[in-house]
Enzyme design. Structure first.
Site, PDB file in Angstrom:
ATOM      1  N   GLU A  92       8.970  -2.665   8.293  1.00  0.00           N
ATOM      2  CA  GLU A  92       9.933  -1.939   9.120  1.00  0.00           C
ATOM      3  C   GLU A  92      11.079  -1.501   8.196  1.00  0.00           C
ATOM      4  O   GLU A  92      11.890  -2.328   7.767  1.00  0.00           O
ATOM      5  CB  GLU A  92      10.424  -2.862  10.248  1.00  0.00           C
ATOM      6  CG  GLU A  92      11.616  -2.347  11.033  1.00  0.00           C
ATOM      7  CD  GLU A  92      11.511  -0.894  11.500  1.00  0.00           C
ATOM      8  OE1 GLU A  92      10.542  -0.544  12.182  1.00  0.00           O
ATOM      9  OE2 GLU A  92      12.423  -0.109  11.170  1.00  0.00           O
ATOM     10  N   ASN A 108      -6.099   4.103  15.299  1.00  0.00           N
ATOM     11  CA  ASN A 108      -7.069   3.762  14.252  1.00  0.00           C
ATOM     12  C   ASN A 108      -7.511   2.321  14.446  1.00  0.00           C
ATOM     13  O   ASN A 108      -6.673   1.432  14.429  1.00  0.00           O
ATOM     14  CB  ASN A 108      -6.379   3.831  12.884  1.00  0.00           C
ATOM     15  CG  ASN A 108      -6.744   5.080  12.131  1.00  0.00           C
ATOM     16  OD1 ASN A 108      -7.887   5.509  12.138  1.00  0.00           O
ATOM     17  ND2 ASN A 108      -5.759   5.660  11.481  1.00  0.00           N
ATOM     18  N   SER A 161       8.710   5.171  16.524  1.00  0.00           N
ATOM     19  CA  SER A 161       7.399   4.723  16.996  1.00  0.00           C
ATOM     20  C   SER A 161       7.577   4.278  18.437  1.00  0.00           C
ATOM     21  O   SER A 161       7.980   3.157  18.699  1.00  0.00           O
ATOM     22  CB  SER A 161       6.901   3.550  16.147  1.00  0.00           C
ATOM     23  OG  SER A 161       6.645   3.998  14.841  1.00  0.00           O
ATOM     24  N   LEU A 162       7.294   5.191  19.346  1.00  0.00           N
ATOM     25  CA  LEU A 162       7.583   4.918  20.757  1.00  0.00           C
ATOM     26  C   LEU A 162       6.395   4.212  21.420  1.00  0.00           C
ATOM     27  O   LEU A 162       6.526   3.114  21.937  1.00  0.00           O
ATOM     28  CB  LEU A 162       7.920   6.237  21.458  1.00  0.00           C
ATOM     29  CG  LEU A 162       8.621   6.102  22.793  1.00  0.00           C
ATOM     30  CD1 LEU A 162      10.021   5.546  22.630  1.00  0.00           C
ATOM     31  CD2 LEU A 162       8.670   7.443  23.512  1.00  0.00           C
ATOM     32  N   HIS A 163       5.266   4.869  21.424  1.00  0.00           N
ATOM     33  CA  HIS A 163       3.997   4.298  21.891  1.00  0.00           C
ATOM     34  C   HIS A 163       3.983   3.860  23.351  1.00  0.00           C
ATOM     35  O   HIS A 163       3.004   3.270  23.819  1.00  0.00           O
ATOM     36  CB  HIS A 163       3.542   3.127  21.007  1.00  0.00           C
ATOM     37  CG  HIS A 163       3.595   3.406  19.541  1.00  0.00           C
ATOM     38  ND1 HIS A 163       3.427   4.654  19.018  1.00  0.00           N
ATOM     39  CD2 HIS A 163       3.810   2.589  18.481  1.00  0.00           C
ATOM     40  CE1 HIS A 163       3.535   4.605  17.691  1.00  0.00           C
ATOM     41  NE2 HIS A 163       3.777   3.366  17.348  1.00  0.00           N
ATOM     42  N   GLU A 206       0.812  -1.212   0.000  1.00  0.00           N
ATOM     43  CA  GLU A 206       0.000   0.000   0.000  1.00  0.00           C
ATOM     44  C   GLU A 206       0.846   1.261   0.000  1.00  0.00           C
ATOM     45  O   GLU A 206       1.940   1.272   0.541  1.00  0.00           O
ATOM     46  CB  GLU A 206      -0.828   0.059   1.296  1.00  0.00           C
ATOM     47  CG  GLU A 206      -1.759  -1.083   1.470  1.00  0.00           C
ATOM     48  CD  GLU A 206      -2.403  -1.087   2.856  1.00  0.00           C
ATOM     49  OE1 GLU A 206      -2.384  -0.046   3.536  1.00  0.00           O
ATOM     50  OE2 GLU A 206      -2.904  -2.143   3.231  1.00  0.00           O
ATOM     51  N   CYS A 258       5.092  -7.578   7.876  1.00  0.00           N
ATOM     52  CA  CYS A 258       6.110  -7.087   8.809  1.00  0.00           C
ATOM     53  C   CYS A 258       6.389  -8.162   9.841  1.00  0.00           C
ATOM     54  O   CYS A 258       5.480  -8.854  10.291  1.00  0.00           O
ATOM     55  CB  CYS A 258       5.633  -5.811   9.497  1.00  0.00           C
ATOM     56  SG  CYS A 258       6.894  -5.112  10.593  1.00  0.00           S
ATOM     57  N   CYS A 297      -1.596   1.765   8.481  1.00  0.00           N
ATOM     58  CA  CYS A 297      -0.831   0.935   7.565  1.00  0.00           C
ATOM     59  C   CYS A 297      -1.241  -0.531   7.591  1.00  0.00           C
ATOM     60  O   CYS A 297      -1.526  -1.094   8.627  1.00  0.00           O
ATOM     61  CB  CYS A 297       0.665   1.071   7.834  1.00  0.00           C
ATOM     62  SG  CYS A 297       1.163   0.469   9.456  1.00  0.00           S
ATOM     63  N   CYS A 340      -1.007  -3.449  15.319  1.00  0.00           N
ATOM     64  CA  CYS A 340      -0.783  -3.068  13.920  1.00  0.00           C
ATOM     65  C   CYS A 340      -1.270  -4.131  12.939  1.00  0.00           C
ATOM     66  O   CYS A 340      -1.033  -5.326  13.129  1.00  0.00           O
ATOM     67  CB  CYS A 340       0.700  -2.799  13.716  1.00  0.00           C
ATOM     68  SG  CYS A 340       1.137  -2.391  12.013  1.00  0.00           S
ATOM     69  N   SER A 351      10.417   6.207   9.539  1.00  0.00           N
ATOM     70  CA  SER A 351       9.857   5.832  10.840  1.00  0.00           C
ATOM     71  C   SER A 351      10.315   4.420  11.201  1.00  0.00           C
ATOM     72  O   SER A 351      10.275   3.516  10.371  1.00  0.00           O
ATOM     73  CB  SER A 351       8.325   5.867  10.753  1.00  0.00           C
ATOM     74  OG  SER A 351       7.751   5.393  11.942  1.00  0.00           O
ATOM     75  N   CYS A 397       3.970  -5.799  16.170  1.00  0.00           N
ATOM     76  CA  CYS A 397       3.415  -4.919  17.200  1.00  0.00           C
ATOM     77  C   CYS A 397       1.939  -5.277  17.347  1.00  0.00           C
ATOM     78  O   CYS A 397       1.253  -5.488  16.347  1.00  0.00           O
ATOM     79  CB  CYS A 397       3.589  -3.455  16.808  1.00  0.00           C
ATOM     80  SG  CYS A 397       5.314  -3.028  16.526  1.00  0.00           S
TER      81      CYS A 397
HETATM   82  N1  SAH Z   1       7.532  -0.109  10.976  1.00  0.00           N
HETATM   83  C1  SAH Z   1       7.708   1.290  11.082  1.00  0.00           C
HETATM   84  C2  SAH Z   1       7.013   2.085  10.004  1.00  0.00           C
HETATM   85  C3  SAH Z   1       5.651   1.648   9.607  1.00  0.00           C
HETATM   86  S1  SAH Z   1       4.372   1.817  10.805  1.00  0.00           S
HETATM   87  C4  SAH Z   1       7.289   1.769  12.445  1.00  0.00           C
HETATM   88  O1  SAH Z   1       6.697   0.991  13.184  1.00  0.00           O
HETATM   89  O2  SAH Z   1       7.578   2.912  12.765  1.00  0.00           O
HETATM   90  C5  SAH Z   1       4.027   3.547  10.750  1.00  0.00           C
HETATM   91  C6  SAH Z   1       3.351   4.088  11.989  1.00  0.00           C
HETATM   92  O3  SAH Z   1       1.968   3.702  12.035  1.00  0.00           O
HETATM   93  C7  SAH Z   1       3.980   3.585  13.273  1.00  0.00           C
HETATM   94  O4  SAH Z   1       4.182   4.642  14.168  1.00  0.00           O
HETATM   95  C8  SAH Z   1       2.923   2.621  13.757  1.00  0.00           C
HETATM   96  O5  SAH Z   1       3.063   2.390  15.100  1.00  0.00           O
HETATM   97  C9  SAH Z   1       1.655   3.306  13.350  1.00  0.00           C
HETATM   98  N2  SAH Z   1       0.458   2.474  13.380  1.00  0.00           N
HETATM   99  C10 SAH Z   1       0.360   1.164  13.132  1.00  0.00           C
HETATM  100  N3  SAH Z   1      -0.919   0.737  13.269  1.00  0.00           N
HETATM  101  C11 SAH Z   1      -1.641   1.835  13.621  1.00  0.00           C
HETATM  102  C12 SAH Z   1      -3.019   2.052  13.907  1.00  0.00           C
HETATM  103  N4  SAH Z   1      -3.886   1.064  13.848  1.00  0.00           N
HETATM  104  N5  SAH Z   1      -3.404   3.293  14.227  1.00  0.00           N
HETATM  105  C13 SAH Z   1      -2.523   4.325  14.251  1.00  0.00           C
HETATM  106  N6  SAH Z   1      -1.211   4.182  13.981  1.00  0.00           N
HETATM  107  C14 SAH Z   1      -0.774   2.945  13.677  1.00  0.00           C
HETATM  108 FE1  SF4 Z   2       5.798  -3.511  11.798  1.00  0.00          FE
HETATM  109 FE2  SF4 Z   2       5.767  -0.878  12.286  1.00  0.00          FE
HETATM  110 FE3  SF4 Z   2       3.480  -2.321  12.286  1.00  0.00          FE
HETATM  111 FE4  SF4 Z   2       5.263  -2.645  14.249  1.00  0.00          FE
HETATM  112  S1  SF4 Z   2       4.093  -0.781  13.789  1.00  0.00           S
HETATM  113  S2  SF4 Z   2       4.197  -4.298  13.137  1.00  0.00           S
HETATM  114  S3  SF4 Z   2       7.177  -2.412  13.155  1.00  0.00           S
HETATM  115  S4  SF4 Z   2       4.810  -1.938  10.545  1.00  0.00           S
END
Ligand code: SAH
Ligand code: SF4
Length: 384
Positions: free
Chosen positions: A195, A325, A249-251, A91, A119, A368, A126, A226, A123
């Site tokens: 990633e 989301n 991506s700290l979270h 995508e 990926c 994503c 995700c 990211s 996480c």
């Molecule tokens: N793998 C990398 C880049 C892709 S994810 C990373 O994790 O940074 C891009 C961003 O989207 C990350 O910050 C991820 O945590 C966030 N993300 C993933 N799923 C999400 C969701 N359902 N709602 C909001 N942000 C989300």
């Molecule tokens: Fe992969 Fe980034 Fe999604 Fe984590 S947040 S599963 S590293 S795409």
């Protein structure tokens, strides 16, 4: 399998052309077809001699991303689902900075691109990792996302049509590819599926091509990578000559919270991640962004704001809060608006530069990996 032509830099092409005894100006003609005119086939390259086209065809592929689905309208966030040569899906999301709310044209576009199919980092919140990791994207598959979106968006269609039919471009009148501001996409965020730092070499070469004036012409400062926190690769990125922006991506601001939602934190816990970020910040002198998705009951407690503020200050970082989301099949939900606002206010009170994103594209599965997951699962269901 042949190497794709869009995975080579100008220097690499020059070396190849020299070996073939082709004049150097032919390289720029080829680059013009690839990146300015976004040509779909070798035969469109009418000013290249047939013999050269044949040599190119024999030695290189010219892969074009095939549009499988598109969601959204031209003046809002648009999501593109691409089918790759091997049938896998990825995508890209196109985000206009000024959604023409009051009728004005939207000038700046950010494209969110993918770097892997699936990926491996899993996480918990995700969609990209739900069905695991399939493969890394090739250099050309990363580069092509920008070209394919621009092609589909048709912004330069008229201009291209004119130049496509123009007589042969001769070296004396050869024009450089259009400057950044005449392109549709002028910002890139590497925040799509996958990633990016786990596909490091392909990522860097693709970004070199997208950054070069003969290629995408997108300034390095307009490219944000990211990562979920691959500490050794962050250190590697710190010594790259290009000045990309970095988002983490700290979270979660404590290991306890991060361990619950991001398995990578067990490999590179916060002390290691922050040390790598600190080194990056010192070497680059650039501000890092800490991405923080707010998930109800998981990381939205005000207790997180103090350690988060400490971390942000240590790294001279700003914090980007993003309400979660919803992902189908996953239990997580975003907190109520007041909770997000309270979290924002608490950070601001602690003197941290913070933004709260009022999500664009939530309604079209812009988080994503979601569109691809739905499509792949639907396809599987129909073939079972
Ligand atoms: N793998 C990398 C880049 C892709 S994810 C990373 O994790 O940074 C891009 C961003 O989207 C990350 O910050 C991820 O945590 C966030 N993300 C993933 N799923 C999400 C969701 N359902 N709602 C909001 N942000 C989300
Ligand atoms: Fe992969 Fe980034 Fe999604 Fe984590 S947040 S599963 S590293 S795409």
């Amino acid at each position: 399998m042949l190497t794709d032509i869009k995975s080579l830099t100008r220097e690499e092409l020059a070396a190849q052309f020299k070996q073939w005894n082709e004049p150097a100006f032919r390289v720029d003609q080829l680059l013009d077809w690839l990146y300015a005119r976004r040509a779909l086939a070798w035969d469109a390259m009418s000013n290249l001699p047939k013999t050269l086209r044949a040599k190119l065809r024999e030695n290189y592929s010219l892969q074009i991303l095939e549009l499988a689905r598109r969601q959204g309208s031209p003046d809002t966030t648009q999501k593109f689902l691409w089918k790759l040569a091997d049938g896998a899906f990825i995508e890209s999301v196109l985000i206009p900075a000024n959604p023409a709310l009051y009728g004005e044209a939207s000038d700046r576009h950010t494209l969110c691109i993918s770097t892997q199919v699936g990926c491996a980092y899993g996480c918990r919140f995700c969609a990209s990792g739900l069905d695991g990791w399939k493969r890394n994207l090739g250099i050309h598959e990363i580069v092509e996302q920008i070209l394919a979106v621009e092609r589909e968006s048709g912004k330069l269609e008229a201009e291209n049509r004119k130049s496509m039919t123009a007589a042969a471009v001769d070296p004396a009148t050869f024009k450089q590819p259009p400057a950044t501001d005449s392109r549709l996409v002028n910002n890139i965020v590497v925040m799509g599926m996958g990633e990016p730092l786990a596909n490091y070499d392909h990522l860097i070469q693709a970004l070199k091509i997208l950054n070069a004036p003969w290629g995408g012409g997108i300034g390095a400062r307009r490219i944000t990578i990211s990562t979920s926190g691959l500490a050794p690769q962050i250190r590697k990125l710190a010594v790259e000559p290009m000045q990309f922006r970095l988002a983490i991506s700290l979270h979660g601001a404590t290991d306890e919270v991060r361990n619950r939602i991001m398995p990578i934190n067990r490999k590179y816990p916060l002390t290691e991640l922050t040390a790598a970020c600190e080194d990056y910040q010192k070497l680059k002198g650039r501000m890092i962004t800490l991405e923080y998705i707010l998930i109800a009951g998981v990381n939205d407690s005000l207790e997180q704001t103090r350690p988060l503020a400490t971390l942000a200050k240590r790294l001279y970082a700003k914090v980007n809060l993003i309400p979660y989301n919803k992902v189908e099949d996953l239990p997580w939900v975003r907190p109520a608006e007041e909770v997000c606002e309270r979290f924002l206010a608490a950070l601001e009170k602690l003197d941290v530069t913070t933004t709260l994103r009022r999500e664009k594209g939530g309604d079209i599965d812009a988080a994503c990996g979601q569109l691809r997951l739905k499509t792949e699962r639907a396809l599987k269901a129909t073939t079972l």
